[in-house]
Design a protein around this motif. Structure first.
Motif, PDB file in Angstrom:
ATOM      1  N   ILE A   1      60.048 154.353 -25.009  1.00  0.00           N
ATOM      2  CA  ILE A   1      61.590 154.361 -24.811  1.00  0.00           C
ATOM      3  C   ILE A   1      62.191 153.071 -25.124  1.00  0.00           C
ATOM      4  CG2 ILE A   1      63.663 154.339 -22.864  1.00  0.00           C
ATOM      5  CD1 ILE A   1      61.733 156.612 -21.370  1.00  0.00           C
ATOM      6  N   ASP A   2      63.224 152.978 -26.041  1.00  0.00           N
ATOM      7  CA  ASP A   2      63.625 151.569 -26.231  1.00  0.00           C
ATOM      8  C   ASP A   2      64.664 151.036 -24.998  1.00  0.00           C
ATOM      9  OD1 ASP A   2      65.178 149.605 -27.243  1.00  0.00           O
ATOM     10  OD2 ASP A   2      65.132 150.613 -29.484  1.00  0.00           O
ATOM     11  N   GLU A   3      64.159 150.299 -24.483  1.00  0.00           N
ATOM     12  CA  GLU A   3      64.920 149.758 -23.326  1.00  0.00           C
ATOM     13  C   GLU A   3      66.347 149.245 -23.786  1.00  0.00           C
ATOM     14  OE1 GLU A   3      64.424 146.764 -19.521  1.00  0.00           O
ATOM     15  OE2 GLU A   3      62.774 147.527 -20.470  1.00  0.00           O
ATOM     16  N   GLU A   4      66.299 148.415 -24.913  1.00  0.00           N
ATOM     17  CA  GLU A   4      67.687 147.592 -25.671  1.00  0.00           C
ATOM     18  C   GLU A   4      68.614 148.813 -25.729  1.00  0.00           C
ATOM     19  OE1 GLU A   4      68.922 144.614 -28.820  1.00  0.00           O
ATOM     20  OE2 GLU A   4      66.907 145.040 -28.346  1.00  0.00           O
ATOM     21  N   TRP A   5      68.198 149.934 -26.565  1.00  0.00           N
ATOM     22  CA  TRP A   5      69.101 151.104 -26.915  1.00  0.00           C
ATOM     23  C   TRP A   5      69.571 151.798 -25.726  1.00  0.00           C
ATOM     24  CZ3 TRP A   5      71.033 152.700 -31.520  1.00  0.00           C
ATOM     25  CH2 TRP A   5      71.297 154.113 -31.562  1.00  0.00           C
ATOM     26  N   PHE A   6      68.657 151.861 -24.767  1.00  0.00           N
ATOM     27  CA  PHE A   6      69.263 152.408 -23.402  1.00  0.00           C
ATOM     28  C   PHE A   6      70.409 151.662 -22.652  1.00  0.00           C
ATOM     29  CE2 PHE A   6      68.965 154.242 -19.087  1.00  0.00           C
ATOM     30  CZ  PHE A   6      68.775 155.525 -19.180  1.00  0.00           C
ATOM     31  N   THR A   7      70.111 150.449 -22.515  1.00  0.00           N
ATOM     32  CA  THR A   7      71.345 149.540 -22.034  1.00  0.00           C
ATOM     33  C   THR A   7      72.411 149.445 -22.793  1.00  0.00           C
ATOM     34  OG1 THR A   7      70.157 147.462 -22.761  1.00  0.00           O
ATOM     35  CG2 THR A   7      69.447 148.319 -20.494  1.00  0.00           C
ATOM     36  N   ALA A   8      72.232 149.431 -24.223  1.00  0.00           N
ATOM     37  CA  ALA A   8      73.389 149.768 -24.753  1.00  0.00           C
ATOM     38  C   ALA A   8      74.114 150.573 -24.779  1.00  0.00           C
ATOM     39  CB  ALA A   8      73.171 149.245 -26.595  1.00  0.00           C
ATOM     40  N   HIS A   9      73.627 151.918 -24.367  1.00  0.00           N
ATOM     41  CA  HIS A   9      74.473 153.073 -24.053  1.00  0.00           C
ATOM     42  C   HIS A   9      75.189 152.917 -22.887  1.00  0.00           C
ATOM     43  CE1 HIS A   9      74.383 157.687 -22.925  1.00  0.00           C
ATOM     44  NE2 HIS A   9      75.330 157.422 -23.809  1.00  0.00           N
ATOM     45  N   ALA A  10      74.675 152.275 -21.805  1.00  0.00           N
ATOM     46  CA  ALA A  10      75.337 152.066 -20.626  1.00  0.00           C
ATOM     47  C   ALA A  10      76.325 151.481 -20.700  1.00  0.00           C
ATOM     48  CB  ALA A  10      74.104 151.631 -19.479  1.00  0.00           C
ATOM     49  N   SER A  11      76.273 150.165 -21.428  1.00  0.00           N
ATOM     50  CA  SER A  11      77.486 149.314 -21.585  1.00  0.00           C
ATOM     51  C   SER A  11      78.577 150.093 -22.338  1.00  0.00           C
ATOM     52  CB  SER A  11      77.085 148.104 -22.435  1.00  0.00           C
ATOM     53  OG  SER A  11      76.097 147.353 -21.808  1.00  0.00           O
ATOM     54  N   GLN A  12      78.352 150.903 -23.238  1.00  0.00           N
ATOM     55  CA  GLN A  12      79.237 151.540 -24.031  1.00  0.00           C
ATOM     56  C   GLN A  12      80.040 152.747 -23.072  1.00  0.00           C
ATOM     57  OE1 GLN A  12      80.419 151.114 -27.162  1.00  0.00           O
ATOM     58  NE2 GLN A  12      79.135 149.501 -27.508  1.00  0.00           N
ATOM     59  N   ILE A  13      79.031 153.165 -22.274  1.00  0.00           N
ATOM     60  CA  ILE A  13      79.804 154.268 -21.287  1.00  0.00           C
ATOM     61  C   ILE A  13      80.558 153.525 -20.353  1.00  0.00           C
ATOM     62  CG2 ILE A  13      78.950 155.644 -19.481  1.00  0.00           C
ATOM     63  CD1 ILE A  13      78.657 157.307 -21.805  1.00  0.00           C
ATOM     64  N   SER A  14      80.205 152.409 -19.705  1.00  0.00           N
ATOM     65  CA  SER A  14      80.989 151.749 -18.795  1.00  0.00           C
ATOM     66  C   SER A  14      82.400 151.322 -19.252  1.00  0.00           C
ATOM     67  CB  SER A  14      80.381 150.339 -18.398  1.00  0.00           C
ATOM     68  OG  SER A  14      80.022 149.440 -19.279  1.00  0.00           O
ATOM     69  N   ARG A  15      82.413 150.927 -20.479  1.00  0.00           N
ATOM     70  CA  ARG A  15      83.813 150.973 -21.251  1.00  0.00           C
ATOM     71  C   ARG A  15      84.599 152.019 -21.182  1.00  0.00           C
ATOM     72  NH1 ARG A  15      82.286 147.834 -26.769  1.00  0.00           N
ATOM     73  NH2 ARG A  15      81.729 145.785 -25.825  1.00  0.00           N
ATOM     74  N   MET A  16      84.095 153.107 -21.080  1.00  0.00           N
ATOM     75  CA  MET A  16      84.930 154.579 -21.176  1.00  0.00           C
ATOM     76  C   MET A  16      85.220 155.000 -19.922  1.00  0.00           C
ATOM     77  SD  MET A  16      82.462 156.114 -24.315  1.00  0.00           S
ATOM     78  CE  MET A  16      83.725 157.495 -25.051  1.00  0.00           C
ATOM     79  N   LEU A  17      84.801 154.415 -18.688  1.00  0.00           N
ATOM     80  CA  LEU A  17      85.141 154.564 -17.434  1.00  0.00           C
ATOM     81  C   LEU A  17      86.529 154.115 -16.927  1.00  0.00           C
ATOM     82  CD1 LEU A  17      81.616 154.767 -16.302  1.00  0.00           C
ATOM     83  CD2 LEU A  17      82.618 156.729 -17.219  1.00  0.00           C
ATOM     84  N   PRO A  18      87.358 155.069 -16.119  1.00  0.00           N
ATOM     85  CA  PRO A  18      88.399 154.283 -15.422  1.00  0.00           C
ATOM     86  C   PRO A  18      88.049 153.709 -14.265  1.00  0.00           C
ATOM     87  CG  PRO A  18      88.487 156.714 -15.296  1.00  0.00           C
ATOM     88  CD  PRO A  18      87.390 156.314 -16.272  1.00  0.00           C
ATOM     89  N   GLY A  19      88.987 153.119 -13.546  1.00  0.00           N
ATOM     90  CA  GLY A  19      88.319 152.420 -12.278  1.00  0.00           C
ATOM     91  C   GLY A  19      88.093 153.485 -11.245  1.00  0.00           C
ATOM     92  N   GLY A  20      87.177 153.162 -10.437  1.00  0.00           N
ATOM     93  CA  GLY A  20      86.476 153.921  -9.414  1.00  0.00           C
ATOM     94  C   GLY A  20      85.254 154.620  -9.903  1.00  0.00           C
ATOM     95  N   LEU A  21      85.019 154.618 -11.322  1.00  0.00           N
ATOM     96  CA  LEU A  21      83.793 155.488 -11.848  1.00  0.00           C
ATOM     97  C   LEU A  21      82.902 154.150 -12.176  1.00  0.00           C
ATOM     98  CD1 LEU A  21      84.978 158.556 -13.776  1.00  0.00           C
ATOM     99  CD2 LEU A  21      84.323 158.419 -11.376  1.00  0.00           C
ATOM    100  N   LEU A  22      81.563 154.620 -12.277  1.00  0.00           N
ATOM    101  CA  LEU A  22      80.617 153.776 -12.710  1.00  0.00           C
ATOM    102  C   LEU A  22      79.486 154.386 -13.297  1.00  0.00           C
ATOM    103  CD1 LEU A  22      78.736 151.679  -9.836  1.00  0.00           C
ATOM    104  CD2 LEU A  22      80.433 153.831  -9.231  1.00  0.00           C
ATOM    105  N   VAL A  23      78.573 153.550 -13.732  1.00  0.00           N
ATOM    106  CA  VAL A  23      77.139 154.110 -13.979  1.00  0.00           C
ATOM    107  C   VAL A  23      76.224 154.266 -12.782  1.00  0.00           C
ATOM    108  CG1 VAL A  23      74.966 153.971 -15.492  1.00  0.00           C
ATOM    109  CG2 VAL A  23      77.213 153.467 -16.613  1.00  0.00           C
TER     110      VAL A  23
END
Length: 446
Positions: free
Chosen positions: A66-88
């Motif tokens: 598993i590519d850890e860097e790829w996985f965390t980059a996905h989490a960073s991108q997802i966090s930008r798409m979440l409004p207030g109150g939501l998180l990973v």
């Protein structure tokens, strides 16, 4: 006693589909909301395949690939798409029985890697009541057995704790929504004595100062200042009929403090600057909170973080775009204006929560649709993309020519002269006050 996760039924169907399609394993993120009483999972999104994996629905045979860097980059991108109150809120692995013994170690590693990555980008301060447990979900693709544990991201040496995983229908269909518009006009000086102008670093420093203002601001909810410890719905009229069909929306006004109280002393600083960065515009912010008797402070905290995150994320996206398309910004230019990406909102079925994203003016709806499929594994209709804002800009102003030593010396002398004039003003004022007190004493003595 372990935590309980209430999970949207659609998430269960999504995970079941993944277990059939992908072998020997598939990983992904869990999206939801924490509260002191209970936690909610309303979305799941598998890790996007890398280019070499897009040919077929297969993954490498071992978890250590598993590519850890790829996985965390996905989490960073997802966090930008979440409004207030939501998180990973956690991570999941669906794997064959042969890989089951290694799953927990992998989940633990991914959870702490994500937390480390997201903490670096964060401008707001964690609150004492923040929940630091994150979910690690393991599903056997053969038996469908679910094992859910939590790890405390504030305790790297801590062990896993068992957690309950309970499905519920229409989990977020009647969550509460808060929205506001914040007018931004941030001036960030670029020091002349700085060896080079790292625009991204200077911008982040300026946003750090601004974020403290937002955290100290007063929030009017439907025109009222509410005590932090009361319930958000206190004093509100209950919706009649089916509660799932109605959404309660709170209009919020943000009042920033113009100056500190009299108990705080501040000192004016004169700095020699060769340019500045100006962030200007109006940003739309939105937050969602569960409907299980939420407190006012939960709602306000969620909205504060969305205000800070949305401006910080846009600046990150802009600088990433500049590096990709134009190379690094040069130090010597007269005045440059860049348009910050606009915020948009997109609904998803079975919920009143809307997800978020950002677009530049030249981006087509098809590009946004592709991004939602890649990041969130969700198809979005073009007519469901709601652009929330007008154009916001960042202006970068600098001297057209590099300052030589003579110019810098002149600026420094001017600064010293200005400080001397300020100090002379204080001396004269003190002298006048002393003279007045002596005159007054002699007058009354006579």
């Amino acid at each position: 006693m372990g935590r309980t996760y209430f999970v949207e039924e659609a998430v269960g169907r999504y995970l079941s589909d993944l277990s059939v399609k992908f072998k020997p394993y598939v990983t992904g993120l869990l999206i939801g909301q924490c509260s002191p009483q209970r936690d909610y999972i309303i979305r799941a999104a598998r890790t996007p395949p890398k280019e070499e994996q897009k040919e077929g629905n297969t993954s490498p045979s071992k978890l250590d690939s598993i590519d850890e860097e790829w996985f965390t980059a996905h989490a960073s991108q997802i966090s930008r798409m979440l409004p207030g109150g939501l998180l990973v809120l956690g991570v999941f692995i669906i794997a064959t029985p042969e890989l089951s013994k290694d799953c927990q170690n992998t989940l633990r590693k991914l959870i702490f890697s994500i937390e480390k990555s997201l903490t670096k980008r964060r401008l707001w301060k964690p609150a004492d009541e923040d929940v630091s447990d994150r979910a690690a979900l393991q599903i056997c693709s053969a038996t469908k057995k679910i094992v859910c544990r939590t790890y405390d991201v504030q305790d790297p040496k801590g062990s896993a704790k068992p957690a309950d995983w309970k499905y519920q229908s229409a989990l977020s269909a009647s969550w509460l929504s808060l929205g506001c518009t914040v007018n931004v006009n941030i001036h960030i000086p670029l020091l002349a004595t700085s060896p080079n102008h790292d625009l991204e670093k200077n911008t982040k420093n300026g946003l750090n100062r601004w974020s403290k203002q937002i955290e100290d601001s007063i929030f009017l909810i439907n025109g009222q200042v509410k005590d932090n410890d009361i319930e958000l719905l206190e004093g509100q009229k209950k919706l009649r009929g089916n509660t799932h069909s109605g959404t309660q929306i709170f209009d919020v006004k943000v009042l920033t403090q113009l100056s500190q109280g009299s108990s705080h002393r501040s000192t004016a600083t004169v700095q020699v600057c060769s340019g500045s960065i100006n962030l200007k515009g109006a940003v739309k912010c939105r937050a969602y909170v569960h409907n299980n008797k939420p407190k006012v402070k939960e709602a306000v905290l969620a909205l504060k973080r969305d205000i800070i995150n949305t401006l910080s994320d846009r600046c990150e996206i802009l600088f990433e775009d500049l590096i990709l398309n134009e190379g690094r910004c040069k130090k010597n230019f007269e005045r440059v204006y860049h348009v910050l990406p606009q915020r948009l909102f997109v609904p998803f079925a079975g919920s009143n929560v809307m997800l978020s994203d950002y677009k530049f003016g030249d981006e087509a709806a098809g590009e946004i649709q592709e991004r939602f499929v890649e990041m969130l594994d969700q198809f979005v209709q073009a007519e469901d993309i709601h652009i929330a804002e007008e154009v916001n800009t960042v202006g970068i102003c600098s001297l057209s020519e590099k300052m030589d030593d003579t110019q810098l010396e002149q600026l420094t002398k001017a600064t010293l002269l200005l400080k001397l004039q300020q100090n002379m003003g204080v001396v004269i004022a003190v002298a006048v006050a002393v003279f007045a007190s002596i005159f007054s004493f002699n007058y009354f003595s006579d």
